[in-house]
Design a protein around this motif. Sequence first.
Motif, PDB file in Angstrom:
ATOM      1  N   UNK A  84      -4.810   4.605  -2.438  1.00  0.00           N
ATOM      2  CA  UNK A  84      -5.653   5.722  -2.001  1.00  0.00           C
ATOM      3  C   UNK A  84      -7.095   5.234  -1.966  1.00  0.00           C
ATOM      4  N   UNK A  85      -7.763   5.482  -0.847  1.00  0.00           N
ATOM      5  CA  UNK A  85      -9.162   5.069  -0.730  1.00  0.00           C
ATOM      6  C   UNK A  85     -10.123   6.260  -0.706  1.00  0.00           C
ATOM      7  N   UNK A  86      -9.589   7.462  -0.529  1.00  0.00           N
ATOM      8  CA  UNK A  86     -10.434   8.654  -0.547  1.00  0.00           C
ATOM      9  C   UNK A  86      -9.554   9.871  -0.837  1.00  0.00           C
ATOM     10  N   UNK A  87     -10.130  10.856  -1.530  1.00  0.00           N
ATOM     11  CA  UNK A  87      -9.394  12.070  -1.886  1.00  0.00           C
ATOM     12  C   UNK A  87     -10.396  13.213  -1.973  1.00  0.00           C
ATOM     13  N   UNK A  88     -10.153  14.267  -1.205  1.00  0.00           N
ATOM     14  CA  UNK A  88     -10.983  15.467  -1.233  1.00  0.00           C
ATOM     15  C   UNK A  88     -10.035  16.661  -1.221  1.00  0.00           C
ATOM     16  N   UNK A  89     -10.272  17.619  -2.095  1.00  0.00           N
ATOM     17  CA  UNK A  89      -9.434  18.820  -2.120  1.00  0.00           C
ATOM     18  C   UNK A  89     -10.315  20.036  -1.901  1.00  0.00           C
ATOM     19  N   UNK A 115      -6.805   9.768   1.991  1.00  0.00           N
ATOM     20  CA  UNK A 115      -6.828   8.603   2.869  1.00  0.00           C
ATOM     21  C   UNK A 115      -6.162   7.455   2.128  1.00  0.00           C
ATOM     22  N   UNK A 116      -5.197   6.823   2.804  1.00  0.00           N
ATOM     23  CA  UNK A 116      -4.511   5.673   2.233  1.00  0.00           C
ATOM     24  C   UNK A 116      -4.845   4.434   3.053  1.00  0.00           C
ATOM     25  N   UNK A 117      -4.543   3.293   2.476  1.00  0.00           N
ATOM     26  CA  UNK A 117      -4.930   2.019   3.059  1.00  0.00           C
ATOM     27  C   UNK A 117      -4.161   1.658   4.330  1.00  0.00           C
ATOM     28  N   UNK A 118      -2.899   2.085   4.447  1.00  0.00           N
ATOM     29  CA  UNK A 118      -2.077   1.680   5.593  1.00  0.00           C
ATOM     30  C   UNK A 118      -1.125   2.789   6.006  1.00  0.00           C
ATOM     31  N   UNK A 119      -0.784   2.828   7.280  1.00  0.00           N
ATOM     32  CA  UNK A 119       0.122   3.857   7.810  1.00  0.00           C
ATOM     33  C   UNK A 119       1.466   3.874   7.116  1.00  0.00           C
ATOM     34  N   UNK A 120       1.969   2.706   6.719  1.00  0.00           N
ATOM     35  CA  UNK A 120       3.288   2.640   6.074  1.00  0.00           C
ATOM     36  C   UNK A 120       3.308   3.389   4.740  1.00  0.00           C
ATOM     37  N   UNK A 121       2.160   3.754   4.205  1.00  0.00           N
ATOM     38  CA  UNK A 121       2.064   4.454   2.919  1.00  0.00           C
ATOM     39  C   UNK A 121       2.072   5.973   3.064  1.00  0.00           C
TER      40      UNK A 121
END
Length: 160
Positions: A84-89, A115-121
């Motif tokens: 995870x590179x970003x998280x907003x709630x 936001x995660x680092x790669x689409x596969x995640x």
Amino acid sequence: MKHHQYNAKITWTGNRGTGTGDYRSYDRSHDIAVNGKRIIEGSSDAAFRGDPSKHTPEDFLVCSLSTCHMLWYLHVCAVNDVVVTNYVDNAFAVMEENQDGSGQFIGVTLNPIVTVEAEKMIDKAIELHHKAHRMCFIARSVNFDVNHKPQVIAVGKPDF
């Protein structure tokens, strides 16, 4: 089973000189102190004669649910190889007030944008919200529904 203890000192600061002589004679302001941490100024909700510039118990409940979920979510992502590179709630809650002035929360919806680092995640990242919810101490302690409407996006290049 382990037990953890938490202490807080709540001090009413709203005496305008006549105490609670009548419903309109006092301010709802108070200080929330936890040893070794900054004091938080609180009040009741503006709907209940509080100071709208200060945090309320209702704010704290919603924030507690949101942050507990986030912290568990980050943990389960880390141990499941989801970066995870970003998280907003943008959490949302509804409290219902009864005729006698009492009330209760009837639901909270967490709306995390992750936001995660790669689409596969992405699929795993969405799935892990369920595990985080099951682990959250606060969500396990309330008697109303806590719903989740997560959005997960990937940064970087698509995985081919």
